[in-house]
Write an enzyme that holds these catalytic residues in place. Structure first.
Site, mmCIF file in Angstrom:
data_model
loop_
_atom_site.group_PDB
_atom_site.id
_atom_site.type_symbol
_atom_site.label_atom_id
_atom_site.label_comp_id
_atom_site.label_asym_id
_atom_site.label_seq_id
_atom_site.Cartn_x
_atom_site.Cartn_y
_atom_site.Cartn_z
ATOM 1 C CE LYS A 2 -1.490 -7.236 9.439
ATOM 2 N NZ LYS A 2 -1.634 -6.257 8.359
ATOM 3 C CD GLU A 48 2.667 -2.199 1.681
ATOM 4 O OE1 GLU A 48 2.147 -1.653 2.667
ATOM 5 O OE2 GLU A 48 2.860 -3.421 1.604
#
Length: 397
Positions: free
Chosen positions: A155, A200
């Site tokens: 990724k 986050e």
């Protein structure tokens, strides 16, 4: 340096708003009304000097709050080898979860409790331009998806930037209030003209307790409950988003585990909603081993997370540098603060804007995780949804 730490009620009867106390030129890190705000600069220090600089301050703490006192606040750039520093503010106000308020002043510093009533223009014009072109971004996504298909990496996060220009200086204090109104449960921050509202949590340390709440995988929110519910169900069912999320969780877990005597995490991700998007999120928490690391040690170890970089880390960062076409600066790194005990909080530096010295140009960033079946058009739509948080805060009257 010497400092004094007192309960705020012993200094003033005013109800202090951390956003107003930080103002245009101060420092802020807050979520749900809990956090810190600073004024002035006692000292700017490099990473290697943070612990010693805080320890060298002789603090007279009469607040009765052990965690209160001088702090260092700052940003770790996406590329942590780039020059950066942390700020020890001359004045700090802290608000704790139990409702207690404290004030720390260094040397002869005096807090300014007066909220400046900045003139509000009747009208301002705005122009939005691309930084990285859309064509370049789409090509970068395609190239990265192919690299994943070819098993060169698992990724990589590909981002793009836009610029918002205005004919009247951005009112930073007003932007902070708008962010609080729409994103009060996000980590809102202001450090040297870099501001935002991150959903986050990268890492928090409180004594021997450590926690993190990684997010990866995104779906839009429309405001229509039925549509948003369908989008959330599709997000949970999406193999692409689940794969992207699992890569992040495994990295955060594997990074924290050597520092911990105990570490636990949710068996399945949950949906975390903010005003304009929803994410897959997993809570991770544990107990730190002795000798206990500071939150700053852990922030450097974790940053950039695969949620903003990729995996394997080195190869993903090489792919980003090869195809993305921009210098991210502080975007995608970490932003937060710590005290002299090494306790503190760092969030991932996303949903942000960097305002230039003129106050007339803001640079915004958004990106998404690219895996084998990522579709460029869908990834572009995801960045457009993510841009809305800061665009609305900057442009809304």
């Amino acid at each position: 340096m010497r400092s004094t730490t007192r309960l705020l009620s012993s200094v003033t009867d005013q109800k202090i708003d951390l956003n107003d106390f930080a103002g245009r030129t101060g420092y802020l890190f807050v979520r749900d009304g809990v956090g810190v705000a600073g004024q002035g600069v006692a000292r700017r220090v490099a990473r290697s000097e943070v612990a010693s600089a805080l320890s060298s301050i002789i603090d007279e703490n009469v607040s009765g709050i052990a965690s209160a006192g001088p702090i260092a606040i700052g940003c770790i750039p996406f590329d942590s080898s780039q020059p950066h520093e942390f700020i020890i503010p001359r004045v700090v106000i802290g608000k704790n979860a139990d409702g207690s308020h404290w004030l720390t002043t260094i040397d002869d510093a005096q807090p300014n409790f007066e909220v400046s009533q900045e003139a509000k223009p009747l009208a301002a014009t705005f122009k939005v331009t691309q930084g990285v072109s859309i064509d370049h971004y789409l090509e970068a996504v395609s190239a990265t998806a192919k690299a994943v298909k070819d098993n060169k990496l698992k990724k990589a996060v590909i981002a793009r930037d836009i610029f918002v220009e205005t004919d009247v200086s951005f009112d930073i204090r007003a932007v902070l209030h708008r962010l609080r109104s729409s994103f009060g449960s996000s980590y809102r921050y202001l450090i040297d003209n870099f501001l935002g509202a991150s959903p986050e949590l990268l890492v928090a340390v409180n004594g021997d307790q450590v926690s993190s709440h990684p997010l990866a995988g995104t779906a839009p929110r429309t405001g229509d409950q039925a549509t948003d519910k369908r989008n959330a169900e599709a997000l949970i069912a999406s193999a692409k988003n689940q794969e992207e999320h699992r890569i992040v969780i495994d990295m955060v877990h594997d990074t924290l585990l050597p520092w911990c005597s105990f570490l636990d995490w949710q068996p399945e991700p949950s949906v975390v909603t903010v005003a304009n998007v929803q994410h897959l999120g997993t809570e991770i928490s544990g107990t730190l081993s002795d000798p206990r690391p500071s939150v700053l040690d852990l922030a450097y170890a974790l940053s950039p997370t695969p949620a903003l970089g990729g995996a394997p880390k080195k190869i993903a960062l090489e792919q980003i540098a090869k195809v993305e076409g921009m210098n991210r600066g502080r975007y995608g790194g970490a932003v937060g603060y710590l005290n002299r005990h090494g306790d503190g909080i760092f969030a991932v530096a996303i949903r942000c804007a960097e305002i230039d010295q003129s106050g007339l140009i803001a640079r915004l960033f958004a990106g998404g995780g690219i895996v084998a079946d990522s579709e460029p058009a869908s990834e572009l739509a995801e960045t457009q949804a993510k841009f809305q948080a800061m665009l609305a805060a900057l442009i809304r009257p």
